[in-house]
Design a protein around this motif. Structure first.
Motif, mmCIF file in Angstrom:
data_model
loop_
_atom_site.group_PDB
_atom_site.id
_atom_site.type_symbol
_atom_site.label_atom_id
_atom_site.label_comp_id
_atom_site.label_asym_id
_atom_site.label_seq_id
_atom_site.Cartn_x
_atom_site.Cartn_y
_atom_site.Cartn_z
ATOM 1 N N LYS A 76 -13.649 -3.232 1.527
ATOM 2 C CA LYS A 76 -12.337 -3.692 1.973
ATOM 3 C C LYS A 76 -11.298 -3.309 0.918
ATOM 4 O O LYS A 76 -11.550 -3.430 -0.281
ATOM 5 N N GLY A 77 -10.144 -2.828 1.371
ATOM 6 C CA GLY A 77 -9.075 -2.456 0.456
ATOM 7 C C GLY A 77 -9.085 -0.987 0.056
ATOM 8 O O GLY A 77 -8.099 -0.486 -0.490
ATOM 9 N N HIS A 78 -10.187 -0.285 0.328
ATOM 10 C CA HIS A 78 -10.268 1.141 -0.012
ATOM 11 C C HIS A 78 -9.225 1.917 0.796
ATOM 12 O O HIS A 78 -9.016 1.659 1.977
ATOM 13 N N ARG B 168 -6.150 0.121 9.033
ATOM 14 C CA ARG B 168 -4.751 0.188 9.457
ATOM 15 C C ARG B 168 -4.125 1.434 8.860
ATOM 16 O O ARG B 168 -4.456 1.848 7.743
ATOM 17 N N ALA B 169 -3.220 2.023 9.620
ATOM 18 C CA ALA B 169 -2.417 3.132 9.117
ATOM 19 C C ALA B 169 -1.018 2.588 8.876
ATOM 20 O O ALA B 169 -0.492 1.823 9.694
ATOM 21 N N TYR B 170 -0.454 2.956 7.757
ATOM 22 C CA TYR B 170 0.881 2.466 7.420
ATOM 23 C C TYR B 170 1.618 3.506 6.593
ATOM 24 O O TYR B 170 1.027 4.419 6.021
ATOM 25 N N ALA B 171 2.924 3.342 6.572
ATOM 26 C CA ALA B 171 3.775 4.170 5.722
ATOM 27 C C ALA B 171 4.567 3.235 4.819
ATOM 28 O O ALA B 171 4.899 2.122 5.219
ATOM 29 N N ARG B 172 4.848 3.694 3.630
ATOM 30 C CA ARG B 172 5.660 2.910 2.681
ATOM 31 C C ARG B 172 7.121 3.216 2.935
ATOM 32 O O ARG B 172 7.497 4.367 3.088
ATOM 33 N N GLN B 173 7.909 2.165 2.977
ATOM 34 C CA GLN B 173 9.353 2.310 3.123
ATOM 35 C C GLN B 173 9.989 1.378 2.108
ATOM 36 O O GLN B 173 9.939 0.154 2.278
ATOM 37 N N GLU B 174 10.537 1.938 1.050
ATOM 38 C CA GLU B 174 11.073 1.183 -0.075
ATOM 39 C C GLU B 174 9.977 0.257 -0.603
ATOM 40 O O GLU B 174 8.943 0.720 -1.020
ATOM 41 N N ASN C 181 -0.777 6.301 5.081
ATOM 42 C CA ASN C 181 -1.871 5.767 4.282
ATOM 43 C C ASN C 181 -2.800 5.084 5.272
ATOM 44 O O ASN C 181 -2.339 4.499 6.258
ATOM 45 N N VAL C 182 -4.092 5.139 5.017
ATOM 46 C CA VAL C 182 -5.055 4.427 5.852
ATOM 47 C C VAL C 182 -5.902 3.560 4.937
ATOM 48 O O VAL C 182 -6.538 4.056 4.013
ATOM 49 N N GLU C 183 -5.860 2.247 5.201
ATOM 50 C CA GLU C 183 -6.522 1.251 4.374
ATOM 51 C C GLU C 183 -7.594 0.526 5.180
ATOM 52 O O GLU C 183 -7.374 0.191 6.346
ATOM 53 N N LEU C 184 -8.726 0.265 4.539
ATOM 54 C CA LEU C 184 -9.775 -0.526 5.171
ATOM 55 C C LEU C 184 -9.421 -2.001 5.049
ATOM 56 O O LEU C 184 -9.184 -2.491 3.939
ATOM 57 N N LEU C 185 -9.403 -2.703 6.161
ATOM 58 C CA LEU C 185 -9.101 -4.137 6.150
ATOM 59 C C LEU C 185 -10.366 -4.983 6.079
ATOM 60 O O LEU C 185 -10.282 -6.203 5.935
#
Length: 187
Positions: free
Chosen positions: A32-34, A55-61, A91-95
């Motif tokens: 988890k968290g990788h 989850r896939a996410y993008a950083r915005q500020e 980014n793709v993070e393991l939840l």
């Protein structure tokens, strides 16, 4: 979920083609968290989820914007890297602790040239991912947050039990306070 089920759900392959494809797939595990993928990097690996949530996410500020969740059976790939061989935006993070099937993109490209069935399988993979992206875009543009949450409850109730509310709120494009209000109204 077993790799045979995942392969056949994307596009039915003859036994020989499925066997050839599976020769290039290996099982991997991460905690988890990788972070599987990092934005602004060319990703040369595709994954299929045997067990876990991503989850896939993008950083915005100073904020993460979650735009996709993957569960058992889902492919995990950077479409931009896969199609264009350019840097991805996600980014793709393991939840959860995860077990994944791993396939190198260059090996898959070689298999496309060797077997028309695998080439068609790859085309169907990309088409299905395009349709999912289109559905998310249309939902985000034309549905209210309450409608999107109701849809999530109807089609992906497991996410609500396995994913932090902050990530759910981000995915819906709302604050956690707004999500709490929507949840209270729907009870």
């Amino acid at each position: 979920m077993h790799i045979n089920e995942i392969i056949q759900a994307i596009y039915p392959l003859p036994q020989a083609a499925a066997g050839l494809l599976k020769e290039h797939i290996m099982e991997v595990s991460f905690p988890k968290g990788h972070i599987l993928f990092r934005q602004d990097k060319i990703e040369n690996t595709l994954y299929f989820i045997k067990k876990g949530i991503v989850r896939a996410y993008a950083r915005q500020e100073d904020n993460d914007i979650t735009f996709w969740f993957g569960k058992e059976g889902d492919p995990v790939l950077s479409m931009k890297s896969y199609v264009e061989r350019t840097k991805g935006y996600e980014n793709v993070e393991l939840l959860e602790d995860a077990e994944l099937y791993q396939l190198k993109a260059n090996e898959l490209e070689t298999l496309y040239l060797k077997d028309i069935h695998i080439a068609n399988w790859g085309r169907k993979l990309a088409e299905k991912e395009l349709v999912k992206t289109e559905e998310r875009l249309i939902s985000r543009q034309f549905k209210t947050a309450s409608e999107r949450y109701s849809e999530l409850m109807r089609y992906s109730p497991h996410l609500l039990q396995r994913v932090q509310l902050g990530h759910i709120a981000s995915y819906l494009g709302i604050t956690q306070v707004s999500l709490s209000r929507i949840r209270a109204e729907l009870k």
